[in-house]
Motif scaffolding. Structure first.
Motif, PDB file in Angstrom:
ATOM      1  N   ALA A 157       0.822  -1.202   0.000  1.00 43.29           N
ATOM      2  CA  ALA A 157       0.000   0.000   0.000  1.00 43.29           C
ATOM      3  C   ALA A 157       0.862   1.260   0.000  1.00 43.29           C
ATOM      4  N   GLU A 158       2.004   1.192   0.684  1.00 43.99           N
ATOM      5  CA  GLU A 158       2.869   2.364   0.773  1.00 43.99           C
ATOM      6  C   GLU A 158       3.413   2.723  -0.615  1.00 43.99           C
ATOM      7  N   ARG A 161       0.665   4.346  -2.519  1.00 46.89           N
ATOM      8  CA  ARG A 161       0.441   5.719  -2.080  1.00 46.89           C
ATOM      9  C   ARG A 161       1.461   6.667  -2.725  1.00 46.89           C
ATOM     10  N   GLN A 162       2.736   6.255  -2.676  1.00 48.99           N
ATOM     11  CA  GLN A 162       3.775   7.107  -3.266  1.00 48.99           C
ATOM     12  C   GLN A 162       3.582   7.240  -4.769  1.00 48.99           C
ATOM     13  N   ARG A 223      -1.095  -4.968  -3.363  1.00 35.95           N
ATOM     14  CA  ARG A 223      -1.900  -5.537  -2.278  1.00 35.95           C
ATOM     15  C   ARG A 223      -2.031  -4.475  -1.205  1.00 35.95           C
ATOM     16  N   LEU A 224      -3.252  -4.070  -0.921  1.00 32.91           N
ATOM     17  CA  LEU A 224      -3.469  -3.001   0.054  1.00 32.91           C
ATOM     18  C   LEU A 224      -3.166  -3.524   1.452  1.00 32.91           C
ATOM     19  N   ALA A 225      -3.880  -4.578   1.841  1.00 34.97           N
ATOM     20  CA  ALA A 225      -3.654  -5.223   3.142  1.00 34.97           C
ATOM     21  C   ALA A 225      -4.500  -6.475   3.138  1.00 34.97           C
ATOM     22  N   ARG A 228      -7.198  -7.663   0.472  1.00 34.06           N
ATOM     23  CA  ARG A 228      -7.723  -6.518  -0.280  1.00 34.06           C
ATOM     24  C   ARG A 228      -6.677  -6.032  -1.275  1.00 34.06           C
ATOM     25  N   GLU A 283      -4.294  10.118  -0.295  1.00 33.01           N
ATOM     26  CA  GLU A 283      -4.897   9.652   0.952  1.00 33.01           C
ATOM     27  C   GLU A 283      -6.415   9.667   0.891  1.00 33.01           C
ATOM     28  N   LEU A 286      -7.886   7.064  -1.550  1.00 33.07           N
ATOM     29  CA  LEU A 286      -7.921   5.706  -0.988  1.00 33.07           C
ATOM     30  C   LEU A 286      -9.050   5.565   0.025  1.00 33.07           C
TER      31      LEU A 286
ATOM     32  N   ASP B  76       1.573  -5.661   8.988  1.00 32.34           N
ATOM     33  CA  ASP B  76       0.410  -6.484   9.341  1.00 32.34           C
ATOM     34  C   ASP B  76       0.695  -7.558  10.380  1.00 32.34           C
ATOM     35  N   ARG B 179      -4.077   8.698  13.679  1.00 31.08           N
ATOM     36  CA  ARG B 179      -4.245   7.859  12.502  1.00 31.08           C
ATOM     37  C   ARG B 179      -2.885   7.503  11.916  1.00 31.08           C
ATOM     38  N   ARG B 181       0.007   5.823   9.312  1.00 33.00           N
ATOM     39  CA  ARG B 181       0.122   5.857   7.861  1.00 33.00           C
ATOM     40  C   ARG B 181      -0.474   4.598   7.224  1.00 33.00           C
ATOM     41  N   GLN B 182      -0.278   3.460   7.895  1.00 37.06           N
ATOM     42  CA  GLN B 182      -0.814   2.211   7.321  1.00 37.06           C
ATOM     43  C   GLN B 182      -2.249   2.015   7.748  1.00 37.06           C
ATOM     44  N   GLU B 184      -4.797   1.405   6.111  1.00 34.53           N
ATOM     45  CA  GLU B 184      -5.526   0.334   5.418  1.00 34.53           C
ATOM     46  C   GLU B 184      -5.506  -0.976   6.195  1.00 34.53           C
ATOM     47  N   GLN B 185      -4.438  -1.188   6.990  1.00 29.27           N
ATOM     48  CA  GLN B 185      -4.389  -2.403   7.811  1.00 29.27           C
ATOM     49  C   GLN B 185      -5.543  -2.411   8.816  1.00 29.27           C
ATOM     50  N   TRP B 187      -8.455  -0.779   8.396  1.00 26.57           N
ATOM     51  CA  TRP B 187      -9.695  -0.968   7.638  1.00 26.57           C
ATOM     52  C   TRP B 187      -9.948  -2.449   7.396  1.00 26.57           C
ATOM     53  N   VAL B 188      -8.897  -3.137   6.942  1.00 28.08           N
ATOM     54  CA  VAL B 188      -9.088  -4.527   6.550  1.00 28.08           C
ATOM     55  C   VAL B 188      -9.276  -5.426   7.769  1.00 28.08           C
ATOM     56  N   ASN B 189      -8.510  -5.155   8.830  1.00 25.37           N
ATOM     57  CA  ASN B 189      -8.520  -6.091   9.946  1.00 25.37           C
ATOM     58  C   ASN B 189      -9.483  -5.723  11.067  1.00 25.37           C
TER      59      ASN B 189
END
Lengths: 305, 345
Positions: A157-158, A161-162, A223-225, A228, A283, A286, B76, B179, B181-182, B184-185, B187-189
């Motif tokens: 995801a990082e 983002r970049q 892969r976001l996380a 997902r 940001e 997303l 994660d 909040r 930076r990651q 999304e972790q 959100w998903v989890n």
């Protein structure tokens, strides 16, 4: 270390013999300088170069798969190392003026070494282009290995983002639309529970390959996380993005993944959503994408009693 | 008067290596981490974990967590760890969880057998008319690892309730940090309903989900498993950690302005011993007292809906100005801002 020795035994033996031979010849023909005659600056410069060159050789052999390009690089670096080694020996051992072979030993290997090194680097460049072509749809504009995903052959995801920051600027200045598609497996935790987390990992790895196959060459999959994934679609409006999202959803549904243990087919389903970039930064785009996915997900919550 | 210690401290070796620590070890190994590097500094060997012989103290487990985070170097790790934690393979206690009749019983089991199920983090459950709330206490001085522990515990509870209820439950998640930076972790989890900058790490859920029957319920087998777990606790000789006991004691005695001296007396030790023990857990008496007061203040404001004056009176503050100042120090928010940002629902 053992595989290193096994793969490159011949090269390393030749190098070792040559360095030893040079040392013995020098010792046999000359005499050792007393410490008062040592020139420390030269020792530091020439000895340091020799050591660094040996480090390069080690790193190249250790990090590259064996093959033609690696051999060119290794031979080139080997010759450069040898020539610097002889140069360093001069600092400690004085040869009589009548001897000329030491000049040959010092100067002759260098041009050949540099030629071979150049050849190796050129082919390395060709090889890198071929690898980059294989990375198509998984990497765009720049590479940062620290942002590689640890599970799938995708970026994280990082990285997205970049990359998105750059892509949004480009899209704005070229006045081209840019869309994102998000894909999330439904009930992925069930697979982990029923078939084990190792099988869940394999599903994600297989899925990342499957999704890449469904993309166009300019798209970027990350892969976001967890389960997902996000696809960035340059030059793509919302309608086309929706079509692509639907393609991805169907391909997941028709994907017949077989569990390793008993070869059982796992039925996968995914939810998808897409958004088109408006005035967002990476940001907020997303965030909007994630909200779109939350709306698209079937109402899964257990009913309250 | 000295009592036999009925709690555990961070150097008591009682956590079976093949329980919670093994979950983390297996995760790291599945990501290609070398087992020697993973266990460096813990004094453990992978063979002992596999043989089921190793017993860890909290310090060793925390070192293992630190190593895993560093070596995996992924955003994660805590969530993957959390997803695998519950109901887990921790003998009878895990069986009891698997056969829980509903969420209410599952929470009860997690709290009652916390020394077996969650040795590093003590879960606490609160109820009001609308919601059930779950939060966690550091049991052994987790220090830098506390975020890892809390977020994996949240993930574990969400994942377990989702699995045993057969569908996700609409948990609301509050995270007591800005909040990341990651994001999304999270959100998903932890779901879409995550809020950051909260005064305390908290899960909440409408009460009606507490008694919704779970499909895998097996009351008789569950009862038997609970009996066995109880027996295990009796064999251990404790059911919670020193810090856990201290927190409960302070919470119950806030109206009487607890002091180091009288608390030490209640725990059957000299003030200097208590002080030394707290120091060994990376904390001190005032910090623990402030934690209890902060939680009580939040409880009275948010759940009981009390006014500044009432809360100040309960916590033995001279006036509400002093309380407001202290509250701001504990949570970063004034009570009025709290009501605005985190309205009771």
């Amino acid at each position: 270390m053992t595989t290193l020795l096994k793969l490159h035994r011949l090269k390393l033996v030749v190098l070792l013999l040559a360095t030893n031979l040079a040392l013995l010849l020098h010792l046999a023909a000359g005499h050792i300088k007393p410490m008062s005659e040592w020139v420390w600056l030269d020792i530091l410069g020439e000895g340091g170069s020799t050591l660094l060159c040996l480090t390069w050789l080690g790193l190249v052999l250790k990090s590259r798969p064996a093959g033609r390009v690696t051999s060119f690089l290794a031979m080139g670096l080997g010759l450069v190392f040898f020539s610097w080694w002889v140069d360093t020996l001069d600092e400690f051992i004085r040869l009589p003026d009548s001897i000329v072979w030491d000049h040959w030993m010092e100067s002759a290997p260098m041009p050949f070494g540099l030629l071979l090194l150049t050849l190796g680097i050129y082919h390395w460049h060709r090889e890198q282009l071929a690898i980059s072509a294989q990375m198509e749809k998984r990497e765009r504009l720049f590479r940062e290995h620290r942002l590689f995903d640890s599970l799938t052959p995708l970026n994280t995801a990082e990285y997205l983002r970049q990359h998105l920051d750059q892509a949004l600027c480009q899209a704005r200045s070229a006045q081209q639309p840019l869309s994102l598609v998000i894909l999330d497996l439904d009930n992925f935790s069930r697979i982990n529970h029923l078939h084990g987390h190792a099988e869940g990992d394999r599903v994600l790895q297989a899925l990342s390959q499957l999704l890449v196959l469904n993309l166009r060459h300019q798209d970027l999959l990350c892969r976001l996380a967890g389960d997902r994934f996000v696809v960035m679609l340059p030059h793509t409006g919302e309608r086309q993005a929706q079509q692509l999202a639907e393609d991805l959803r169907l391909s997941v549904e028709h994907f017949a993944h077989k569990a390793r243990a008993h070869g059982e087919r796992l039925q996968l389903r995914a939810s998808v959503a897409c958004v088109m970039a408006l005035q967002d930064d990476a940001e907020s785009l997303l965030q909007r994408l994630n909200q779109a996915l939350a709306h698209a997900k079937p109402a899964l919550y257990a009913r309250s009693a | 008067m000295t009592l036999k210690a009925t709690w555990y401290e961070n150097d008591n070796r009682f956590i079976p290596g093949h329980w919670q620590p093994a979950v983390l070890v297996d995760l790291a190994l599945s990501r290609g981490i070398d087992s020697h590097r993973l266990l460096r500094g813990t004094g453990l060997f992978h063979e002992d974990l596999q043989a089921g012989k190793a017993r860890l103290c909290a310090q060793q487990f925390l070192q293992l967590i630190d190593n895993s985070e560093r070596l995996l170097a992924a955003a994660d790790t805590r969530f993957l760890f959390g997803q695998r934690l519950l109901p887990g393979y921790y003998g009878a206690a895990s069986h009891a969880l698997q056969h829980a009749a509903d969420l209410s019983q599952a929470l009860d089991i997690v709290c009652r057998y916390r020394a077996l199920i969650s040795p590093l983090l003590s879960p606490r459950v609160l109820l009001d008319e609308q919601n059930v709330y779950v939060y966690w206490l550091d049991t052994c001085g987790a220090g830098a690892q506390q975020r890892f522990l809390v977020e994996s515990a949240m993930t574990a509870l969400l994942a377990m309730s989702r699995w045993l209820a057969g569908a996700p439950l609409p948990w609301k998640v509050s995270i007591a940090q800005t909040r990341p930076r990651q994001v999304e972790q999270y959100w998903v989890n932890l779901g879409e309903d995550v809020r950051f900058d909260a005064p305390v790490d908290l899960l909440s859920l409408p009460r009606e989900y507490l008694h919704q029957p779970w499909p895998a319920a097996a009351p008789t087998a569950g009862q038997a498993a609970q009996q066995q777990s109880m027996q295990q606790l009796q064999e251990l000789g404790f059911d919670a950690s020193l810090l856990d006991h201290l927190y409960r004691h302070l919470l119950a005695n806030l109206r009487h302005q607890p002091q180091l001296e009288n608390v030490a007396l209640a725990f059957g030790m000299s003030p200097s011993t208590l002080k030394r023990k707290l120091h060994r857990h990376g904390t001190h008496f005032q910090e623990q007292l402030d934690l209890a007061r902060k939680h009580m203040a939040l409880y009275l404001y948010q759940i009981k809906g009390q006014s500044n004056e009432e809360v100040a009176a309960y916590l033995q503050f001279h006036d509400s100005t002093n309380l407001r100042r202290s509250f701001k120090r504990w949570t970063g928010l004034a009570p009025s801002a709290l009501r605005q940002l985190w309205p009771c629902d």
